[in-house]
Scaffold this motif. Structure first.
Motif, PDB file in Angstrom:
ATOM      1  N   ILE A   1      -2.673  -2.976 -10.869  1.00 15.73           N
ATOM      2  CA  ILE A   1      -2.340  -1.808 -10.391  1.00 15.73           C
ATOM      3  C   ILE A   1      -2.373  -0.873 -11.877  1.00 15.73           C
ATOM      4  O   ILE A   1      -2.729   0.310 -12.008  1.00 15.73           O
ATOM      5  CB  ILE A   1      -1.167  -1.230  -9.543  1.00 15.73           C
ATOM      6  CG1 ILE A   1      -1.582  -2.020  -8.130  1.00 15.73           C
ATOM      7  CG2 ILE A   1      -1.040   0.041  -9.361  1.00 15.73           C
ATOM      8  CD1 ILE A   1      -2.845  -1.431  -7.535  1.00 15.73           C
TER       9      ILE A   1
ATOM     10  N   ILE B   1       0.823  -1.287  -0.065  1.00 14.37           N
ATOM     11  CA  ILE B   1       0.129   0.034   0.133  1.00 14.37           C
ATOM     12  C   ILE B   1       0.993   1.241   0.022  1.00 14.37           C
ATOM     13  O   ILE B   1       0.613   2.198  -0.973  1.00 14.37           O
ATOM     14  CB  ILE B   1      -0.911   0.069   1.182  1.00 14.37           C
ATOM     15  CG1 ILE B   1      -1.999   1.061   0.968  1.00 14.37           C
ATOM     16  CG2 ILE B   1      -0.429   0.109   2.534  1.00 14.37           C
ATOM     17  CD1 ILE B   1      -3.303   0.804   1.748  1.00 14.37           C
TER      18      ILE B   1
ATOM     19  N   VAL C   1      -1.144   7.111  -6.338  1.00 14.88           N
ATOM     20  CA  VAL C   1      -2.349   7.502  -6.133  1.00 14.88           C
ATOM     21  C   VAL C   1      -2.411   8.610  -5.082  1.00 14.88           C
ATOM     22  O   VAL C   1      -2.134   8.371  -3.907  1.00 14.88           O
ATOM     23  CB  VAL C   1      -3.391   6.211  -5.548  1.00 14.88           C
ATOM     24  CG1 VAL C   1      -4.716   6.682  -5.657  1.00 14.88           C
ATOM     25  CG2 VAL C   1      -3.358   5.224  -6.913  1.00 14.88           C
TER      26      VAL C   1
ATOM     27  N   CYS D   1      -4.248   9.908  -2.622  1.00 16.23           N
ATOM     28  CA  CYS D   1      -5.227   9.784  -1.685  1.00 16.23           C
ATOM     29  C   CYS D   1      -4.705   9.166  -0.454  1.00 16.23           C
ATOM     30  O   CYS D   1      -3.518   8.826  -0.246  1.00 16.23           O
ATOM     31  CB  CYS D   1      -6.213   9.162  -2.361  1.00 16.23           C
ATOM     32  SG  CYS D   1      -5.770   7.453  -2.299  1.00 16.23           S
TER      33      CYS D   1
ATOM     34  N   THR E   1      -9.063   6.263   2.170  1.00 16.96           N
ATOM     35  CA  THR E   1      -9.643   6.659   0.765  1.00 16.96           C
ATOM     36  C   THR E   1      -9.385   5.205   0.063  1.00 16.96           C
ATOM     37  O   THR E   1     -10.173   4.814  -0.752  1.00 16.96           O
ATOM     38  CB  THR E   1      -9.511   7.675   0.277  1.00 16.96           C
ATOM     39  OG1 THR E   1      -9.762   8.829   1.286  1.00 16.96           O
ATOM     40  CG2 THR E   1      -9.885   7.842  -0.907  1.00 16.96           C
ATOM     41  N   TRP E   2      -8.118   5.072  -0.011  1.00 19.33           N
ATOM     42  CA  TRP E   2      -7.693   3.708  -0.800  1.00 19.33           C
ATOM     43  C   TRP E   2      -8.436   2.406  -0.557  1.00 19.33           C
ATOM     44  O   TRP E   2      -9.034   1.785  -1.157  1.00 19.33           O
ATOM     45  CB  TRP E   2      -6.225   3.472  -0.935  1.00 19.33           C
ATOM     46  CG  TRP E   2      -5.922   2.299  -1.702  1.00 19.33           C
ATOM     47  CD1 TRP E   2      -5.273   1.010  -1.075  1.00 19.33           C
ATOM     48  CD2 TRP E   2      -5.656   2.042  -2.993  1.00 19.33           C
ATOM     49  NE1 TRP E   2      -5.101   0.203  -2.088  1.00 19.33           N
ATOM     50  CE2 TRP E   2      -5.405   0.941  -3.282  1.00 19.33           C
ATOM     51  CE3 TRP E   2      -5.953   3.014  -4.108  1.00 19.33           C
ATOM     52  CZ2 TRP E   2      -5.088   0.292  -4.756  1.00 19.33           C
ATOM     53  CZ3 TRP E   2      -5.774   2.410  -5.542  1.00 19.33           C
ATOM     54  CH2 TRP E   2      -5.386   1.267  -5.544  1.00 19.33           C
ATOM     55  N   TRP E   3      -8.662   2.255   0.774  1.00 17.49           N
ATOM     56  CA  TRP E   3      -9.459   0.908   1.282  1.00 17.49           C
ATOM     57  C   TRP E   3     -10.720   0.977   0.905  1.00 17.49           C
ATOM     58  O   TRP E   3     -11.507   0.317   0.721  1.00 17.49           O
ATOM     59  CB  TRP E   3      -9.163   0.623   2.807  1.00 17.49           C
ATOM     60  CG  TRP E   3      -7.917   0.283   3.061  1.00 17.49           C
ATOM     61  CD1 TRP E   3      -6.707   0.736   3.742  1.00 17.49           C
ATOM     62  CD2 TRP E   3      -7.423  -1.108   2.519  1.00 17.49           C
ATOM     63  NE1 TRP E   3      -5.527  -0.261   3.802  1.00 17.49           N
ATOM     64  CE2 TRP E   3      -6.172  -1.655   3.123  1.00 17.49           C
ATOM     65  CE3 TRP E   3      -7.914  -2.266   2.001  1.00 17.49           C
ATOM     66  CZ2 TRP E   3      -5.581  -2.593   2.680  1.00 17.49           C
ATOM     67  CZ3 TRP E   3      -7.289  -3.432   1.730  1.00 17.49           C
ATOM     68  CH2 TRP E   3      -6.180  -3.530   2.260  1.00 17.49           C
TER      69      TRP E   3
ATOM     70  N   TYR F   1     -11.938   2.462  -1.763  1.00 14.62           N
ATOM     71  CA  TYR F   1     -11.996   2.370  -3.124  1.00 14.62           C
ATOM     72  C   TYR F   1     -12.017   0.878  -3.314  1.00 14.62           C
ATOM     73  O   TYR F   1     -12.671   0.216  -4.012  1.00 14.62           O
ATOM     74  CB  TYR F   1     -10.881   2.871  -3.919  1.00 14.62           C
ATOM     75  CG  TYR F   1     -10.877   4.410  -4.179  1.00 14.62           C
ATOM     76  CD1 TYR F   1     -11.769   5.251  -3.704  1.00 14.62           C
ATOM     77  CD2 TYR F   1      -9.651   5.055  -4.328  1.00 14.62           C
ATOM     78  CE1 TYR F   1     -11.849   6.379  -4.023  1.00 14.62           C
ATOM     79  CE2 TYR F   1      -9.615   6.368  -4.491  1.00 14.62           C
ATOM     80  CZ  TYR F   1     -10.757   7.175  -4.383  1.00 14.62           C
ATOM     81  OH  TYR F   1     -10.773   8.632  -4.577  1.00 14.62           O
TER      82      TYR F   1
ATOM     83  N   ILE G   1       1.775   2.440  -3.339  1.00 12.15           N
ATOM     84  CA  ILE G   1       0.483   2.613  -4.233  1.00 12.15           C
ATOM     85  C   ILE G   1      -0.008   4.167  -3.931  1.00 12.15           C
ATOM     86  O   ILE G   1      -0.253   5.123  -4.520  1.00 12.15           O
ATOM     87  CB  ILE G   1      -0.615   1.830  -4.222  1.00 12.15           C
ATOM     88  CG1 ILE G   1      -0.110   0.464  -4.475  1.00 12.15           C
ATOM     89  CG2 ILE G   1      -1.912   2.087  -4.804  1.00 12.15           C
ATOM     90  CD1 ILE G   1      -1.080  -0.672  -4.519  1.00 12.15           C
ATOM     91  N   VAL G   2      -0.163   4.250  -2.562  1.00 10.91           N
ATOM     92  CA  VAL G   2      -1.078   5.410  -1.913  1.00 10.91           C
ATOM     93  C   VAL G   2       0.260   6.407  -1.908  1.00 10.91           C
ATOM     94  O   VAL G   2       1.342   6.265  -0.985  1.00 10.91           O
ATOM     95  CB  VAL G   2      -1.529   5.144  -0.671  1.00 10.91           C
ATOM     96  CG1 VAL G   2      -2.072   6.444  -0.140  1.00 10.91           C
ATOM     97  CG2 VAL G   2      -2.833   4.466  -0.957  1.00 10.91           C
TER      98      VAL G   2
ATOM     99  N   ALA H   1     -11.225   0.060  -6.668  1.00 13.40           N
ATOM    100  CA  ALA H   1      -9.825  -0.118  -6.985  1.00 13.40           C
ATOM    101  C   ALA H   1      -9.516  -1.484  -6.882  1.00 13.40           C
ATOM    102  O   ALA H   1     -10.407  -2.459  -6.441  1.00 13.40           O
ATOM    103  CB  ALA H   1      -8.927   0.112  -5.817  1.00 13.40           C
TER     104      ALA H   1
ATOM    105  N   ARG I   1      -4.715   6.506   2.978  1.00 13.24           N
ATOM    106  CA  ARG I   1      -4.556   5.017   3.049  1.00 13.24           C
ATOM    107  C   ARG I   1      -6.082   4.669   3.056  1.00 13.24           C
ATOM    108  O   ARG I   1      -6.889   3.826   2.495  1.00 13.24           O
ATOM    109  CB  ARG I   1      -4.046   4.520   4.082  1.00 13.24           C
ATOM    110  CG  ARG I   1      -2.483   4.534   3.779  1.00 13.24           C
ATOM    111  CD  ARG I   1      -1.754   4.305   5.290  1.00 13.24           C
ATOM    112  NE  ARG I   1      -1.940   3.052   5.806  1.00 13.24           N
ATOM    113  CZ  ARG I   1      -0.929   2.051   5.802  1.00 13.24           C
ATOM    114  NH1 ARG I   1       0.135   2.290   5.396  1.00 13.24           N
ATOM    115  NH2 ARG I   1      -1.508   0.944   6.321  1.00 13.24           N
TER     116      ARG I   1
END
Length: 54
Positions: A45, A3, A11, A13, A17-19, A21, A6-7, A27, A15
């Motif tokens: 990804i 993560i 991306v 955003c 917000t990623w979760w 998604y 990625i975050v 996502a 963490r």
């Protein structure tokens, strides 16, 4: 990919917000490498990023 790879770098955003998604299907779904270790496939990804609108 983890993560933190990625975050932020890929991306812009948080963490949480990623979760969100991931949970809503916006996502790619991760897979577990072990207890407390979650990762995403690089190809998933890349495909997800390619499909995002600017």
């Amino acid at each position: 990919m983890r993560i933190t790879q990625i975050v932020g770098p890929l991306v812009p955003c948080s963490r949480s917000t990623w979760w969100r998604y991931v949970k809503t299907g916006r996502a790619p779904q991760p897979f577990k490498l072990g207890a407390g270790v979650t990762a995403w496939r690089v190809g998933d990804i890349r495909a997800w990023l390619a499909g995002q609108q600017p």
